[in-house]
Design a protein around this motif. Structure first.
Motif, PDB file in Angstrom:
ATOM      1  N   UNK A 148      85.728  66.517  29.121  1.00 23.07           N
ATOM      2  CA  UNK A 148      85.162  67.549  30.074  1.00 23.07           C
ATOM      3  C   UNK A 148      86.426  68.615  29.636  1.00 23.07           C
ATOM      4  N   UNK A 149      87.681  68.078  29.328  1.00 25.49           N
ATOM      5  CA  UNK A 149      88.485  69.730  29.333  1.00 25.49           C
ATOM      6  C   UNK A 149      87.725  70.322  28.072  1.00 25.49           C
ATOM      7  N   UNK A 150      87.276  69.648  27.030  1.00 27.66           N
ATOM      8  CA  UNK A 150      87.042  70.117  26.054  1.00 27.66           C
ATOM      9  C   UNK A 150      85.323  71.287  25.694  1.00 27.66           C
ATOM     10  N   UNK A 151      84.969  70.706  27.043  1.00 29.06           N
ATOM     11  CA  UNK A 151      83.476  71.171  27.218  1.00 29.06           C
ATOM     12  C   UNK A 151      83.517  72.862  28.625  1.00 29.06           C
ATOM     13  N   UNK A 152      82.478  73.559  27.528  1.00 30.96           N
ATOM     14  CA  UNK A 152      82.601  74.808  28.045  1.00 30.96           C
ATOM     15  C   UNK A 152      82.449  75.117  29.591  1.00 30.96           C
ATOM     16  N   UNK A 153      81.429  74.317  29.704  1.00 30.65           N
ATOM     17  CA  UNK A 153      80.519  74.278  30.827  1.00 30.65           C
ATOM     18  C   UNK A 153      81.432  73.240  32.226  1.00 30.65           C
ATOM     19  N   UNK A 154      82.472  73.001  32.133  1.00 28.77           N
ATOM     20  CA  UNK A 154      83.764  71.959  32.988  1.00 28.77           C
ATOM     21  C   UNK A 154      84.738  73.052  33.174  1.00 28.77           C
ATOM     22  N   UNK A 155      84.906  73.612  34.633  1.00 31.57           N
ATOM     23  CA  UNK A 155      86.164  74.404  34.377  1.00 31.57           C
ATOM     24  C   UNK A 155      87.483  73.136  34.404  1.00 31.57           C
ATOM     25  N   UNK A 156      88.708  74.157  33.996  1.00 32.16           N
ATOM     26  CA  UNK A 156      89.587  73.632  33.773  1.00 32.16           C
ATOM     27  C   UNK A 156      90.483  73.146  34.513  1.00 32.16           C
ATOM     28  N   UNK A 157      91.443  71.910  34.633  1.00 25.24           N
ATOM     29  CA  UNK A 157      92.100  71.328  34.941  1.00 25.24           C
ATOM     30  C   UNK A 157      91.039  71.117  36.528  1.00 25.24           C
ATOM     31  N   UNK A 158      89.689  70.880  36.505  1.00 22.36           N
ATOM     32  CA  UNK A 158      89.380  71.026  37.818  1.00 22.36           C
ATOM     33  C   UNK A 158      88.501  69.808  38.370  1.00 22.36           C
ATOM     34  N   UNK A 159      89.118  68.293  37.838  1.00 20.43           N
ATOM     35  CA  UNK A 159      87.904  66.464  37.409  1.00 20.43           C
ATOM     36  C   UNK A 159      88.869  66.440  38.338  1.00 20.43           C
TER      37      UNK A 159
END
Length: 285
Positions: A148-159
């Motif tokens: 997820x951290x490497x995906x542009x559609x997933x907000x960084x640090x918000x999992x």
């Protein structure tokens, strides 16, 4: 089955020939599907959905809002029946609410064809689930966090992370053991286990992300006393993250009360608990 996160085997497993055929056709877990169930069907309108392969070959189902932009993410951990249609629908519900939802297939190594949902013997289910020990569970959660951290559609640090039954216990342990998670919601996950292995009740002081636990008072596999012990442990913990966590008990609900494809579905409890989950994620991720 791993002593760390054993699956609860409640009374709501119902199987008939007609029900089995219908469940297979619809993609639901055969061993838990009620013949007269009317499961919620969440459309994929406005969503991008499908299977992906993450690090190390870990497969997963992803649902997310379509188009550009990044969104907070939720890892969805399945019951013992793996990634079947109901788990996918939960992902779509979260995606319709604005999250990237990904359900890793924790059992793919022993079940590469994802046959778990179609099995009609619990002994066969147990054999597959037993292969996913705690270390592997945590590694797969970390793999998903990293993906997820490497995906542009997933907000960084918000999992965040949520899970059901077997997956509920995984949530508690991941919140204590896997960096990068901001919040967890554990649906009727086992709280106790073997004395020589970590399990949720022994991991309160090491929680790194606040967890909301959602439990049914009629659940024979998870005694109310266990839920009360966890509530007391969270309240008395020195760990501030534990103090920010909580367990909620729905007295008239059984195990699997969110699962609208099961006979144990409880609409009132499901709605309230879902709202609690969404509020927890909104506040923390």
């Amino acid at each position: 089955m791993s002593e760390t996160t054993p699956a609860t085997l409640p009374d709501d497993f119902v199987l008939t020939r007609r029900g089995a055929a219908a469940a297979i056709a619809a993609g639901y877990a055969v061993l838990a599907t009620a013949v007269d169930a009317e499961p919620i069907i969440t459309p994929d309108t406005g969503l991008t959905t499908g299977m992906v392969t993450m690090g190390g070959g870990l497969p997963g189902y992803v649902a997310r809002p379509e188009g550009d932009g990044s969104h907070p993410a939720v890892i969805v951990v399945s019951e013992i029946f793996g990634v079947h249609e109901w788990i996918k629908d939960v992902c779509r519900r979260l995606a319709q609410a604005g999250y990237v939802a990904v359900a890793p297939n924790f059992f793919y190594r022993a079940d590469p064809e994802n046959a778990l949902p179609t099995l009609t013997e619990m002994t066969e289910v147990r054999k597959i689930v037993a292969t996913a020990e705690l270390d592997q569970q945590m590694a797969d959660v970390k793999t998903t966090v990293d993906w997820l951290a490497a995906q542009p559609f997933a907000a960084s640090g918000r999992t965040g992370i949520t899970g059901f039954c077997w997956g509920g216990a995984v949530v508690w342990m991941a919140a204590a053991m896997v960096p990068g998670l901001k919040a967890g919601v554990a649906w009727y996950g086992r709280l106790t286990g073997s004395d020589d292995r970590p399990y949720p009740l022994t991991s309160v002081e090491t929680l790194k992300a606040p967890v909301v636990g959602l439990y049914g008072g009629l659940d024979r596999g998870i005694p109310t006393s266990d839920v009360e012990k966890m509530g007391a442990a969270l309240a008395s913990a020195a760990n501030p993250v534990a103090k920010a966590s909580a367990v909620n008990l729905y007295g008239e609900a059984n195990h699997g009360f969110l699962a609208d494809y099961r006979p144990s579905y409880n609409e009132a409890a499901a709605k309230d608990a879902w709202d609690r989950m969404m509020a927890h994620f909104k506040a923390n991720i």
